[in-house]
Write an enzyme that holds these catalytic residues in place. Structure first.
Site, PDB file in Angstrom:
ATOM      1  N   ASP A 182       0.803  -1.300   0.040  1.00 44.81           N
ATOM      2  CA  ASP A 182       0.067  -0.004   0.038  1.00 44.81           C
ATOM      3  C   ASP A 182       0.870   1.242  -0.136  1.00 44.81           C
ATOM      4  O   ASP A 182       0.459   2.469  -0.404  1.00 44.81           O
ATOM      5  CB  ASP A 182      -0.910   0.093   1.390  1.00 44.81           C
ATOM      6  CG  ASP A 182      -1.908   1.090   1.124  1.00 44.81           C
ATOM      7  OD1 ASP A 182      -2.778   0.983   0.399  1.00 44.81           O
ATOM      8  OD2 ASP A 182      -1.709   2.203   1.933  1.00 44.81           O
ATOM      9  N   GLY A 229      -3.003   6.223  -2.703  1.00 43.95           N
ATOM     10  CA  GLY A 229      -2.308   5.747  -4.179  1.00 43.95           C
ATOM     11  C   GLY A 229      -3.540   6.092  -5.169  1.00 43.95           C
ATOM     12  O   GLY A 229      -3.123   6.326  -6.135  1.00 43.95           O
ATOM     13  N   LEU A 230      -4.733   5.348  -4.980  1.00 49.71           N
ATOM     14  CA  LEU A 230      -5.570   5.082  -5.959  1.00 49.71           C
ATOM     15  C   LEU A 230      -6.187   6.523  -6.277  1.00 49.71           C
ATOM     16  O   LEU A 230      -6.304   6.762  -7.464  1.00 49.71           O
ATOM     17  CB  LEU A 230      -6.707   4.147  -5.582  1.00 49.71           C
ATOM     18  CG  LEU A 230      -5.958   2.743  -5.813  1.00 49.71           C
ATOM     19  CD1 LEU A 230      -7.380   1.680  -5.655  1.00 49.71           C
ATOM     20  CD2 LEU A 230      -5.646   2.524  -7.265  1.00 49.71           C
TER      21      LEU A 230
END
EC number: 1.3.7.7
Lengths: 506, 425
Positions: free
Chosen positions: A279, A414-415
């Protein structure tokens, strides 16, 4: 004269107040005009202390100047002794009283008080807050420390913890963390000072085997004197970050003659695993700008690069005293250190470095807000928010966990970052979108610099440039223009933009 | 003693009450602190404190470490070499001012503000202002005043600043009303509407919102003080021929009515007309105040010296909310300007001036008032001792004057008591 809109450090007598307020049974008589009492609110409001700082201000006025300000000082010192009955007293002058040269030390001696009185010379027009704290602590240690007692054979190794003060950045929680750590190692704490110590405790400093220096800005000179007077070695490592904490443990274990291996092996630290977990991949190479006092800035630079995988694009401090260490550390990262106490110069350095994260003081937090860059606060000067109700150390293993959270949370997940990159024209995303959890704090886009006269941007290339995240857009623009100029390209097209991107990303 | 003196009725309220004057540590700000509101009030003015690192630190600490986009104040911090010789200090000051004006071309009015260290080394800022005026005219006007702690206490800094503006006011013999003292813009606008409805005018305000709007002054000028701490400004206005309209200060329904009435009488407005214009506002104020009556009535209140607003506030709280003032500390008691206020105070209130903070704390602990009004340095320590406190600085930073703020003013005192009753921890 120095034009200052805002300052990172107060005057040196504020440093002395931080030491006096941290201690018990010590009183500070400060020769000062009315108005200098503002300093009390730093402790009662910012730190939310439930007691007034142990400071008596003489409160002289213009009409006293022709008369006897010295007598005023003596009355104030005598009455302060009678009212507060301290074990020891420090006396000195603020900036204005320094000019009238009343010699508080001499006047206090003339009173013949039955307690030790330590005179402070804190040159207000040369020095600043941290220096004042260090000098005050050094004078107190030197004046009150008793001759070294013979150390008993066979007892547990012991140390003093030096440096934590009132109004320190997380000193309260760092102290608890490090005290626990040393206790688990089997090291006895002889005296912690200044925080919580009495003048009588300072007399016992010589009984410890060695000193743990948490904040060299404050405890450095006192520890150096103790090394000379009592042959007490002092720690050099500041236990901020996982790597530094492990080195610190090895260092104190060596000083105490203990084996650190069991405690190092037993420790499982969440921050290390979190950083390795997939992650956290998106943290790789994030551009980070670090600014603060020297201790916290150096520690943050190390932890940011070694334990979070960030790229250091800026490192600096307002502490000129430690400029050399900072310059060396910056050089190791191929950058130049920003040593300045002018926050506008720091802001300019931040803009030039185009970071994706700022680790700074409350002032850099403001700068970051203006520039729309995520930010976490790592160092004094302090703000009421730097005294959280919860336990929140910076040092030790728990400190590493706290720092991991504090530095990662302001960033985009991140996404979210990928979606922003993919759908840049989404009306809610737009180029200046801030991370969703930071609310509507939109960035102030800085005006595009004028390109060199020989260059023009084709309209579609200019639009394409707008799709690049704003914090690297300036750099992309400059690189593309440099690329075009070097190759004699007159009009920058989309092709040229991507050619330049390919060229510079090698 | 003459028969006339014997027959004289007793003076009302606290008019002749003894005042406890003490000398010791004061827990107050210096006059520099006024810059925190003045620099927002006059929009094209800049305040340059000529002082020490302590002055700069005070300004940012008192402003609550609030950093504005870029505040319109700064400090020229004196360093070792500035103390060595005056020539150097003056040259350095000229350099710093040039640097500042280059960065802020929008500045039209620059105040050089003296501090304790600049006063002690006798750095002559009025001469510096003259010199800088010659350099930077006509774009920038440079004035000076002292906000030093050895000469001014907190709000006296505003007095010194406004006093520096008085000689700049053009001579204007025409009749007009001048309202003196910095007020929130919303309050100014309300007052302007009330005077217009009463047929009083033209009305001007000091300080103005922009330097160019500085009003005129002359023998036709009648002025109302909106703040109780403007002794020097009032004196200079009177020197220019203006006449002060004696009145209580516009705090609360009663205070606001009396304040407006002073102007109405000077303008010869018939009493019936005055009632007609002011009745609705006064009623609104009384209704808003009444909401806090139950919580505040009968409660005992003490004031530590802070802003010179203490006496008008104690008058408002005792007459409109039935609170009992125990000790009313004020940094400085200007009897002529407060005569109307003193007459309205309960006769048994204890007045103290100047002060010794440790001794007043002893008295406070002995008297155990229900609410203590004090500065930021004392509030949390007193709370920790079990007292309920109201930070006095909020009274300077909040719109509290006039009918439509009277309820807000009462709420400021009610809130700490309300909070005490809510918290179960």
């Amino acid at each position: 004269m120095q034009l200052a809109v805002w300052t990172y450090e107060g005057p040196p007598h504020i440093g002395a107040m931080r030491v006096a307020t941290a201690m018990q049974g010590l009183h500070y008589v400060l020769h000062a005009p009315q108005g200098d009492t503002y300093a009390d609110l730093l402790f009662t409001m910012i730190e939310r202390r439930g007691a007034r700082p142990p400071v008596t201000y003489t409160t002289f006025q213009a009409r006293d100047l022709g008369g006897d300000t010295a007598e005023l000082f003596k009355t104030a010192a005598r009455e302060a002794f009678e009212r507060f009955r301290p074990q020891a007293m420090i006396v000195g002058a603020s900036c204005t009283a320094e000019l009238i040269q009343d010699d508080p030390g001499g006047l206090a001696r003339a009173l013949g008080l039955p307690i030790p009185v330590v005179a402070l010379e804190l040159p207000s027009y040369q020095k600043k807050e941290n220096w004042g704290a260090a000098e005050t602590f050094y004078r107190l240690v030197r004046s009150l420390s008793a001759p070294p007692a013979p150390r008993a054979e066979g007892r547990a190794p012991s140390c003093n913890i030096l440096g934590p003060t009132a109004l320190g950045f997380r000193h309260r929680d760092d102290l608890r963390e490090i005290t626990d750590l040393l206790t688990r190692l089997g090291i006895a704490i002889n005296v912690t000072a200044p925080l919580g110590a009495t003048p009588a405790d300072l007399a016992r400093l010589g009984e410890a085997d060695f000193n743990v220096v948490l904040y060299p800005e404050i405890a450095g000179p006192a520890a150096a004197w103790l090394a000379r007077a009592h042959a007490q070695p002092a720690t050099k490592t500041i236990p901020i970050g996982l790597g530094a904490t492990r080195e610190f443990i090895a260092e104190v274990a060596a000083l105490a003659g203990l084996d650190a291996a069991p405690i190092l092996a037993a420790e499982t630290v969440r921050s290390a695993w979190y950083s390795r977990s997939v992650d956290s991949n998106y943290l790789t190479g994030k551009r980070v700008f670090v600014f603060g006092d020297a201790t916290h800035a150096l520690a943050a630079a190390r932890m940011a690069t070694e334990e979070l995988g960030f790229t250091l694009v800026g490192l600096g401090s307002y502490a000129r005293e430690q400029a050399r260490e900072l310059r060396e550390a910056a050089k190791a990262h191929g950058i130049e250190a920003t040593i300045s106490d002018d926050y506008l110069a720091v802001e300019a350095a931040i803009q030039a470095a185009q970071p994706e994260l700022i680790l700074g003081t409350q002032m850099e937090r403001h700068t970051a807000k203006r520039l729309g860059i995520p930010c976490a606060v790592i160092s004094a000067p302090v703000h009421v928010q730097d005294y959280p109700a919860r336990y929140s150390p910076q040092m030790g293993f728990e400190g590493a966990n706290v720092l991991f959270d504090t530095w990662v949370h302001p960033l985009m997940m991140g996404l979210e970052e990928h979606l922003l990159g993919m759908f840049r024209e989404d009306f809610e995303f737009h180029g200046e979108a801030a991370p969703s959890h930071l609310g509507a704090a939109a960035a102030t886009a800085t005006a595009a610099p004028t390109p060199p006269a020989t260059l023009t941007w084709a309209a579609e290339a200019e639009r394409e440039l707008g799709k690049i995240p704003f914090f690297v857009r300036g750099k992309a623009r400059r690189n593309t223009e440099r690329y075009a100029t070097e190759r004699g390209i007159g009009t920058i097209t989309i092709e040229a933009l991507y050619d330049a991107k390919a060229h510079f990303s090698r | 003693m003459s028969a006339a003196a014997l027959a004289r009725p007793p003076a009302p309220g606290c008019t002749e009450a003894p005042v406890l004057r003490e000398r010791g540590q004061r827990e107050v700000f210096c006059g520099l602190t006024g810059i925190i509101w003045l620099h927002r009030k006059i929009q094209d003015a800049f305040f340059l404190v000529v002082g020490s690192r302590t002055c700069a630190h005070l300004m940012q600490s008192a402003a609550g470490v609030v950093i504005f986009a870029e505040p319109r104040f700064a400090t020229a911090i004196m360093e070792e070499r500035d103390l060595a010789g005056m020539t150097d200090a003056n040259e350095e000051l000229d350099r710093v001012v040039a640097q500042l004006l280059a960065r802020r071309p929008d500045i039209r009015l620059l105040f050089l503000v003296g501090s304790c260290p600049s006063e002690v080394i006798k750095l002559d800022l009025s001469r510096a202002a003259q010199r800088l005026n010659a350099t930077h005219a006509p774009g920038v006007r440079v004035l000076n005043y002292s906000g030093s702690g050895i000469e001014t206490t907190f709000t006296q800094g505003e007095d010194a600043c406004l006093a520096a503006l008085v000689p700049e006011m053009r001579a204007d013999p025409a009749p007009g009303l001048l309202v003196v003292g910095a007020l929130a813009e919303v309050v100014e606008d309300q007052m302007r509407r009330q005077f217009e409805a009463l047929g009083i005018g033209p009305v001007a305000f000091l300080p103005p919102r922009r330097a160019a709007d500085l009003p005129g002054v002359g023998p036709g000028t009648r002025f109302l003080l909106a703040q109780p701490f403007l002794a020097e400004t009032a004196r200079l206005l009177e020197d220019r021929g203006a006449r002060r309209l004696a009145a209580p200060f516009p705090l609360g329904a009663e205070g606001t009515t009396a304040w407006l009435r002073a102007a109405a009488e000077a303008w010869g407005i018939p009493a019936a007309r005055f009632r007609e214009v002011t009745a609705a506002g006064e009623q609104r104020a009384r209704t808003a105040i009444a909401r806090h009556h139950a919580l505040l009535a009968g409660r005992r209140i003490s004031f530590f010296p802070d802003s010179q607003l203490e006496i008008p506030l104690a008058r408002f709280l005792s007459r409109e909310l039935d609170m009992q003032p125990v000790e009313i500390g004020t940094p400085y008691l200007h009897r002529p300007h407060l005569a109307e206020e003193l007459a309205l105070l309960p006769a048994d209130a204890m007045l103290s001036e100047g002060g010794d903070v440790d001794r007043q704390l002893d008295r406070c602990r002995a008297a155990r008032p229900d609410l203590v009004v004090c500065g930021l340095g004392l509030a949390n320590p007193l709370e920790a001792e079990g007292f309920t406190t109201k930070w006095s600085i909020e009274l300077v930073f909040t719109p509290i004057q006039g009918y439509d703020q009277a309820g807000d003013l009462a709420a400021l005192f009610a809130r700490p008591l309300d909070r005490r009753t809510r918290l179960m921890v």
